[in-house]
Every structure is written in C-alpha cells, then in structure tokens.
Design an enzyme around this catalytic site. Structure first.
Site, PDB file in Angstrom:
ATOM      1  N   GLN A  66      -8.738 -23.102  -2.798  1.00 36.34           N
ATOM      2  CA  GLN A  66      -8.104 -23.656  -3.997  1.00 36.34           C
ATOM      3  C   GLN A  66      -7.681 -22.540  -4.942  1.00 36.34           C
ATOM      4  OE1 GLN A  66     -10.093 -27.024  -5.784  1.00 36.34           O
ATOM      5  NE2 GLN A  66      -9.177 -26.657  -7.779  1.00 36.34           N
ATOM      6  N   CYS A  84     -15.387 -30.398   2.591  1.00 37.18           N
ATOM      7  CA  CYS A  84     -16.396 -29.499   3.146  1.00 37.18           C
ATOM      8  C   CYS A  84     -17.641 -29.478   2.261  1.00 37.18           C
ATOM      9  CB  CYS A  84     -15.842 -28.086   3.319  1.00 37.18           C
ATOM     10  SG  CYS A  84     -15.286 -27.293   1.807  1.00 37.18           S
ATOM     11  N   CYS A 128      -9.128 -26.514   3.927  1.00 38.73           N
ATOM     12  CA  CYS A 128      -9.963 -25.368   3.600  1.00 38.73           C
ATOM     13  C   CYS A 128      -9.970 -24.375   4.759  1.00 38.73           C
ATOM     14  CB  CYS A 128     -11.384 -25.846   3.303  1.00 38.73           C
ATOM     15  SG  CYS A 128     -12.611 -24.535   3.196  1.00 38.73           S
ATOM     16  N   GLU A 129      -9.719 -23.120   4.470  1.00 46.92           N
ATOM     17  CA  GLU A 129      -9.658 -22.126   5.539  1.00 46.92           C
ATOM     18  C   GLU A 129     -11.036 -21.759   6.092  1.00 46.92           C
ATOM     19  OE1 GLU A 129      -9.564 -17.868   3.162  1.00 46.92           O
ATOM     20  OE2 GLU A 129      -7.662 -18.850   3.600  1.00 46.92           O
ATOM     21  N   HIS A 130     -12.089 -22.144   5.401  1.00 45.14           N
ATOM     22  CA  HIS A 130     -13.439 -21.807   5.863  1.00 45.14           C
ATOM     23  C   HIS A 130     -13.966 -22.787   6.906  1.00 45.14           C
ATOM     24  CE1 HIS A 130     -13.747 -19.845   1.655  1.00 45.14           C
ATOM     25  NE2 HIS A 130     -13.338 -18.965   2.545  1.00 45.14           N
ATOM     26  N   HIS A 131     -13.647 -24.082   6.745  1.00 48.97           N
ATOM     27  CA  HIS A 131     -14.143 -25.091   7.672  1.00 48.97           C
ATOM     28  C   HIS A 131     -13.032 -25.936   8.286  1.00 48.97           C
ATOM     29  CE1 HIS A 131     -17.538 -24.353   4.819  1.00 48.97           C
ATOM     30  NE2 HIS A 131     -18.206 -24.291   5.948  1.00 48.97           N
ATOM     31  N   HIS A 143     -13.292 -31.392  -2.383  1.00 48.77           N
ATOM     32  CA  HIS A 143     -13.351 -30.703  -1.100  1.00 48.77           C
ATOM     33  C   HIS A 143     -14.286 -31.447  -0.156  1.00 48.77           C
ATOM     34  CE1 HIS A 143     -11.483 -26.745  -2.401  1.00 48.77           C
ATOM     35  NE2 HIS A 143     -11.603 -27.422  -3.536  1.00 48.77           N
TER      36      HIS A 143
END
Length: 230
Positions: free
Chosen positions: A159, A189, A118-121, A187
């Site tokens: 995703q 996260c 995941c690019e956020h976390h 996920h």
C-alpha cells in the site's frame, strides 16, 4: 467515486514561474509499462503447469473433474488481475485541457475504489483512494485519475508503494503545484490469515509541493475527504 472542485480564486499572474522540483521517485518506476514487449516470459503452458504443481502441493488431486480446468482459469485470472504491468501510466495522463477559466485551487477526486494484490502473500487488499492536485493552467480528465490508480493497483504492491507511485506519476507528468494522495484499505493477508483481524483498515498518504510544504493545505484536503466520506 465522487469529484469535488473548490471555488475559483483569482488567477495568478501569467508570468509567475512555477518552481521545479525533483521527481518523488525514480521515473523509471512509473512512466512506462512495467513489462517490456521484448522481456522474456514463461509460456502459458508453463504457467498452467506451475498452478497444477501448487494444487498438488496443498494436497489436491489435480486430475479430479473440478480441478481439470483450474490451471487455465487461474492463468486467465492473472491476466486480468495483473494487467497493470502492461499499461503505461504516462499515456493515461497525456491528454490535458486548458479551459480552466483561471481556476486556481485544488481538484479532489474521492472514493476511487480499487483492488490490488499484496506482494508478500499474493492476497488481495482493497479500499478507496482520494487524490487531489493543484493544476497549473491545464487539468486532466477526472476519470484519468481513476484509471491511473487501477494501473498501479493491478500489479503486486504494498500500500505504501502504491500511494507513492500514484503521487509521483501525477507530480512528474502533470507538473502541478502539489499532489495529495490518501489511501485507506483492508488487507486480507491480515484479515483472513495470520492475526485474522477482520475490519482493520490501513491508511497511507503522500504529499508533494504545496501539500507537503503547507500544513494548512494538508488539513484542508483531509477535512474535505473526511467531511465528504464520513
């Protein structure tokens, strides 16, 4: 990973023109490797120093025996987890085969397992991709769809973007009558941190061409995926 090929229908007239369609995404996003050979990058020693800084940030003693080699190991893991940045999706789908014997229905490859980040976390999400396309005269090797999935998955992703990139690459490179992509994933996260809801699944889909324009084809695709996987 399983592949399903529907029964052969009578071929369409050879002179039938396939309607051209605009690309689903900017081709610059998926036709080449994400990192150019001449793109400036930090040295490996700088990357290892950054990992050491993060270890110190969480309160660890970076000089204790168990952590002495951790920066090196983390950078080596990054090289593996994010190798998709250096791979070219167009090259994977470049070789096709024309021996289709008039095949005129979609090809479905289901249960393509993948792991992405995941690019956020920067935490993993993992699951299965189900991909179908309706070829025009030529088909691609079934393993190439799995390799294409891995190339995009081995990058920082959402995703939704992963789903769109897979569909757009197949649509742009193979020029089929349509593409259908369904991804189901968990996920970490969401399951490990935050709300911590283990087992929750996220579904995303993308359709082009005949799958987008014909609800019956969408339904047939979903029926095959659900019927074979449930």
């Amino acid at each position: 990973m399983d592949a399903a090929i529907k029964s052969i229908r009578p071929s369409k007239p050879a002179d039938k023109q396939v309607e051209s369609r605009p690309a689903e995404l900017d081709p610059a996003e998926f036709l080449a490797a994400a990192v150019r050979a001449d793109q400036p990058r930090p040295a490996r020693a700088e990357a290892e120093a950054a990992v050491k800084t993060l270890l110190a940030y969480i309160g660890e003693n970076t000089e204790r025996e168990g952590l002495l080699d951790t920066p090196r190991r983390v950078v080596e893991a990054f090289d593996e987890l994010y190798q998709g940045y250096h791979q070219c999706p167009a090259e994977v789908l470049d070789r096709t085969f024309g021996e289709t014997a008039g095949y005129d229905d979609f090809v479905l490859v289901r249960d393509i397992e993948f792991t992405s980040q995941c690019e956020h976390h920067m935490m993993p999400f993992y699951g299965k991709a189900h991909i179908a396309y309706t070829p025009v005269e030529r088909v691609v090797g079934l393993s190439k769809l799995a390799r294409l999935t891995d190339i995009f998955a081995r990058r920082l992703q959402t995703q939704e973007h992963l789903t769109a990139q897979i569909a757009a690459a197949i649509d742009e490179i193979l020029k089929p009558r349509g593409v259908a992509v369904l991804i189901e994933a968990e996920h970490t996260c969401m399951s490990v941190r935050g709300v911590a809801k283990h087992g929750a699944s996220t579904f995303t889909s993308r359709y082009t061409g005949m799958f987008r324009d014909n609800p019956a084809e969408q339904a047939r695709f979903l029926s095959m995926v659900r019927g074979l996987t449930r």
